[in-house]
Structures are given as structure tokens and as C-alpha cells.
Design a protein around this motif. Sequence first.
Motif, PDB file in Angstrom:
ATOM      1  N   THR A 173     -25.001   9.870  -5.245  1.00  0.00           N
ATOM      2  CA  THR A 173     -23.932  10.857  -5.452  1.00  0.00           C
ATOM      3  C   THR A 173     -22.584  10.332  -4.954  1.00  0.00           C
ATOM      4  N   ASP A 174     -22.552   9.790  -3.751  1.00  0.00           N
ATOM      5  CA  ASP A 174     -21.331   9.167  -3.220  1.00  0.00           C
ATOM      6  C   ASP A 174     -21.460   7.662  -3.474  1.00  0.00           C
ATOM      7  N   ILE A 175     -21.022   7.259  -4.658  1.00  0.00           N
ATOM      8  CA  ILE A 175     -21.409   5.953  -5.189  1.00  0.00           C
ATOM      9  C   ILE A 175     -20.485   4.821  -4.754  1.00  0.00           C
ATOM     10  N   CYS A 176     -19.199   5.129  -4.597  1.00  0.00           N
ATOM     11  CA  CYS A 176     -18.218   4.077  -4.275  1.00  0.00           C
ATOM     12  C   CYS A 176     -17.679   4.241  -2.853  1.00  0.00           C
ATOM     13  N   ILE A 177     -17.531   3.120  -2.184  1.00  0.00           N
ATOM     14  CA  ILE A 177     -16.978   3.073  -0.831  1.00  0.00           C
ATOM     15  C   ILE A 177     -15.658   2.303  -0.878  1.00  0.00           C
ATOM     16  N   PHE A 178     -14.631   2.836  -0.181  1.00  0.00           N
ATOM     17  CA  PHE A 178     -13.303   2.226  -0.194  1.00  0.00           C
ATOM     18  C   PHE A 178     -12.873   1.862   1.222  1.00  0.00           C
ATOM     19  N   ASP A 179     -11.963   0.924   1.317  1.00  0.00           N
ATOM     20  CA  ASP A 179     -11.280   0.677   2.580  1.00  0.00           C
ATOM     21  C   ASP A 179      -9.833   0.323   2.281  1.00  0.00           C
ATOM     22  N   GLU A 180      -9.010   0.238   3.317  1.00  0.00           N
ATOM     23  CA  GLU A 180      -7.579  -0.001   3.120  1.00  0.00           C
ATOM     24  C   GLU A 180      -7.325  -1.309   2.378  1.00  0.00           C
ATOM     25  N   GLU A 181      -8.098  -2.329   2.704  1.00  0.00           N
ATOM     26  CA  GLU A 181      -7.865  -3.634   2.082  1.00  0.00           C
ATOM     27  C   GLU A 181      -8.154  -3.606   0.590  1.00  0.00           C
ATOM     28  N   SER A 182      -9.277  -3.001   0.194  1.00  0.00           N
ATOM     29  CA  SER A 182      -9.615  -2.984  -1.233  1.00  0.00           C
ATOM     30  C   SER A 182      -8.562  -2.234  -2.035  1.00  0.00           C
ATOM     31  N   LEU A 183      -8.047  -1.130  -1.487  1.00  0.00           N
ATOM     32  CA  LEU A 183      -7.020  -0.360  -2.191  1.00  0.00           C
ATOM     33  C   LEU A 183      -5.706  -1.129  -2.262  1.00  0.00           C
ATOM     34  N   GLU A 184      -5.296  -1.708  -1.138  1.00  0.00           N
ATOM     35  CA  GLU A 184      -4.026  -2.431  -1.103  1.00  0.00           C
ATOM     36  C   GLU A 184      -4.033  -3.614  -2.071  1.00  0.00           C
ATOM     37  N   VAL A 185      -5.119  -4.380  -2.071  1.00  0.00           N
ATOM     38  CA  VAL A 185      -5.205  -5.549  -2.952  1.00  0.00           C
ATOM     39  C   VAL A 185      -5.215  -5.115  -4.411  1.00  0.00           C
ATOM     40  N   PHE A 186      -5.959  -4.070  -4.731  1.00  0.00           N
ATOM     41  CA  PHE A 186      -6.017  -3.606  -6.117  1.00  0.00           C
ATOM     42  C   PHE A 186      -4.636  -3.191  -6.617  1.00  0.00           C
ATOM     43  N   PHE A 187      -3.950  -2.350  -5.870  1.00  0.00           N
ATOM     44  CA  PHE A 187      -2.678  -1.825  -6.361  1.00  0.00           C
ATOM     45  C   PHE A 187      -1.582  -2.887  -6.405  1.00  0.00           C
ATOM     46  N   LYS A 188      -1.716  -3.935  -5.631  1.00  0.00           N
ATOM     47  CA  LYS A 188      -0.755  -5.034  -5.707  1.00  0.00           C
ATOM     48  C   LYS A 188      -1.011  -5.948  -6.899  1.00  0.00           C
ATOM     49  N   ASN A 189      -2.195  -5.863  -7.481  1.00  0.00           N
ATOM     50  CA  ASN A 189      -2.576  -6.811  -8.529  1.00  0.00           C
ATOM     51  C   ASN A 189      -2.906  -6.153  -9.857  1.00  0.00           C
ATOM     52  N   GLN A 190      -2.307  -5.001 -10.115  1.00  0.00           N
ATOM     53  CA  GLN A 190      -2.421  -4.347 -11.422  1.00  0.00           C
ATOM     54  C   GLN A 190      -1.010  -4.014 -11.885  1.00  0.00           C
ATOM     55  N   ASP A 191      -0.857  -3.792 -13.197  1.00  0.00           N
ATOM     56  CA  ASP A 191       0.505  -3.562 -13.683  1.00  0.00           C
ATOM     57  C   ASP A 191       0.615  -2.354 -14.605  1.00  0.00           C
ATOM     58  N   VAL A 192      -0.250  -1.353 -14.414  1.00  0.00           N
ATOM     59  CA  VAL A 192      -0.153  -0.163 -15.256  1.00  0.00           C
ATOM     60  C   VAL A 192       0.457   1.028 -14.534  1.00  0.00           C
ATOM     61  N   VAL A 193       0.402   1.038 -13.184  1.00  0.00           N
ATOM     62  CA  VAL A 193       1.005   2.141 -12.440  1.00  0.00           C
ATOM     63  C   VAL A 193       1.855   1.586 -11.312  1.00  0.00           C
ATOM     64  N   GLU A 194       2.812   2.395 -10.888  1.00  0.00           N
ATOM     65  CA  GLU A 194       3.559   2.077  -9.677  1.00  0.00           C
ATOM     66  C   GLU A 194       3.149   3.065  -8.591  1.00  0.00           C
ATOM     67  N   VAL A 195       3.040   2.568  -7.382  1.00  0.00           N
ATOM     68  CA  VAL A 195       2.707   3.415  -6.244  1.00  0.00           C
ATOM     69  C   VAL A 195       3.997   4.041  -5.730  1.00  0.00           C
ATOM     70  N   CYS A 196       4.111   5.351  -5.885  1.00  0.00           N
ATOM     71  CA  CYS A 196       5.321   6.054  -5.456  1.00  0.00           C
ATOM     72  C   CYS A 196       5.256   6.454  -3.986  1.00  0.00           C
ATOM     73  N   HIS A 197       4.037   6.696  -3.509  1.00  0.00           N
ATOM     74  CA  HIS A 197       3.891   7.216  -2.148  1.00  0.00           C
ATOM     75  C   HIS A 197       2.435   7.081  -1.742  1.00  0.00           C
ATOM     76  N   VAL A 198       2.213   6.790  -0.475  1.00  0.00           N
ATOM     77  CA  VAL A 198       0.865   6.794   0.095  1.00  0.00           C
ATOM     78  C   VAL A 198       0.892   7.731   1.290  1.00  0.00           C
ATOM     79  N   SER A 199      -0.035   8.676   1.301  1.00  0.00           N
ATOM     80  CA  SER A 199      -0.034   9.714   2.330  1.00  0.00           C
ATOM     81  C   SER A 199      -1.356   9.715   3.081  1.00  0.00           C
ATOM     82  N   HIS A 200      -1.273  10.073   4.346  1.00  0.00           N
ATOM     83  CA  HIS A 200      -2.468  10.211   5.177  1.00  0.00           C
ATOM     84  C   HIS A 200      -2.921  11.661   5.228  1.00  0.00           C
ATOM     85  N   VAL A 201      -2.532  12.447   4.232  1.00  0.00           N
ATOM     86  CA  VAL A 201      -3.008  13.824   4.141  1.00  0.00           C
ATOM     87  C   VAL A 201      -4.531  13.812   4.145  1.00  0.00           C
TER      88      VAL A 201
END
Length: 217
Positions: A173-201
Motif C-alpha cells: 500500500t505504501d509503495i514508494c519511499i522518498f528522502d531529501e536527496e532523491s527529491l532534490e536530484v530528481f527536480f534538478k535533472n528534469q525540465d518539465v516543471v519549475e520548483v516555485c516553492h518547497v515547504s515543510h508544511v
Amino acid sequence: MLNLSMEKNTPYKLERLSLPHELDQEVYESEQIYRHGLKAGKARPQDFYREVTNDIVMLYKDQSSGTRPGKMLCMGARNNWEKICFQRYLDENLSDKITVYSNDIAPASHTDFVFDFQDPPANMLSAWDVVYCNAIDHAQSATDTFYKWVDMIKPTGMLVVGFCMSQGVPNNTDICIFDEESLEVFFKNQDVVEVCHVSHVGDAAGYRHYFLRKKKM
């Protein structure tokens, strides 16, 4: 219409870990619907949604151009509590009306739309001003599902994804696990979206929210 889900030009993945094998679709749906039954009555604190709304409003008001949003979809919503909270806080903070809708895979959710968010129907594509989800860890491939969600927002739309950052082992059910590094690397190496804001909400509950817009092609 450009289908961004077909434009994956990065080998990087959002998820750090996932199941070593893909579940049969019937098994996947059965597991998710069963999980829904266990958690159907649960609701996050109102402040969780109030803070996400504040960031959505802030980014919207900072826009220098584009049309005002009119429709928002909450996916994997479990019940309509999420929809109710967002509607209340958007009404309080924006003069222009945003109508909030809800989605879940379980028919018993009584959400506005019942479908598997991994495979949104054609009438959902390029249809939304705001798409929100904090259940991407339930996708079999968070990366593939993410690209499909990008296709759901309008050219001037906003995609808001809450990633559960708690450590654990992937399960059915909870199939994918994330961490800060995987997210940061992914968003730096794709070109379809821009990151406008990251929140610790929702940080106390282990969430990191990314507020995203399509890049202009």
C-alpha cells in the motif's frame, strides 16, 4: 496537446525505494481499497491544509500573469475532509472563486471522481488550475505517476505534491519511499516543471511539499 508523460528525459527517480516488482492492477486496486476502508474516517488537522492553502495563495498572488485559478482537484483524498478544508481556506483568502473537487480510488470514499490516480482519464488532462496530492507514496511508480499529473494541470496551473519523508520499507500500500536527496536530484535533472516553492508544511508528520508549475516550452 503535448503529453509530458512521454517526455521523460531523465534517468533519475523521485522515489529512493519501491517494491522490486509491479503488482497486478487488480491486486493493486484491491490493496488500496482495503487500505481506504481502514483509514476512511481519519482526518488530518485543519492547520495542515490551512498552511498548504497559504502557500498556494501566496504563489498565486505573486504571479505576474496568467488567469486566476478556477478548479482544484485533491487526489487520493480518502474522504471529503481535505476538499472541505481547502474550500474553506481558499474562500477566506482569495476573492476569485476556486471550486475544489476530490478524487479517490475507492467508491466508498464518496469523492467527486473515482479513478486510479496513476492513470487519470482523458477528460482530466489539461483540465485543472491546481492539482494537490499527498499520497504519491501509494503509486507503484511515483516518477511515472508524477509525469501524468503534470499533464493534468493547465499551462498556467499549479501542481502541489506532499511527499511523505518518513523512513520505512515499501509494502503493497505504501509503495514508494522518498528522502531529501532523491527529491532534490530528481527536480534538478528534469525540465518539465519549475520548483516555485518547497515547504515543510506537515513536517511533524514527515511531509515535504513541492509547489510546481510547467516550464514554458
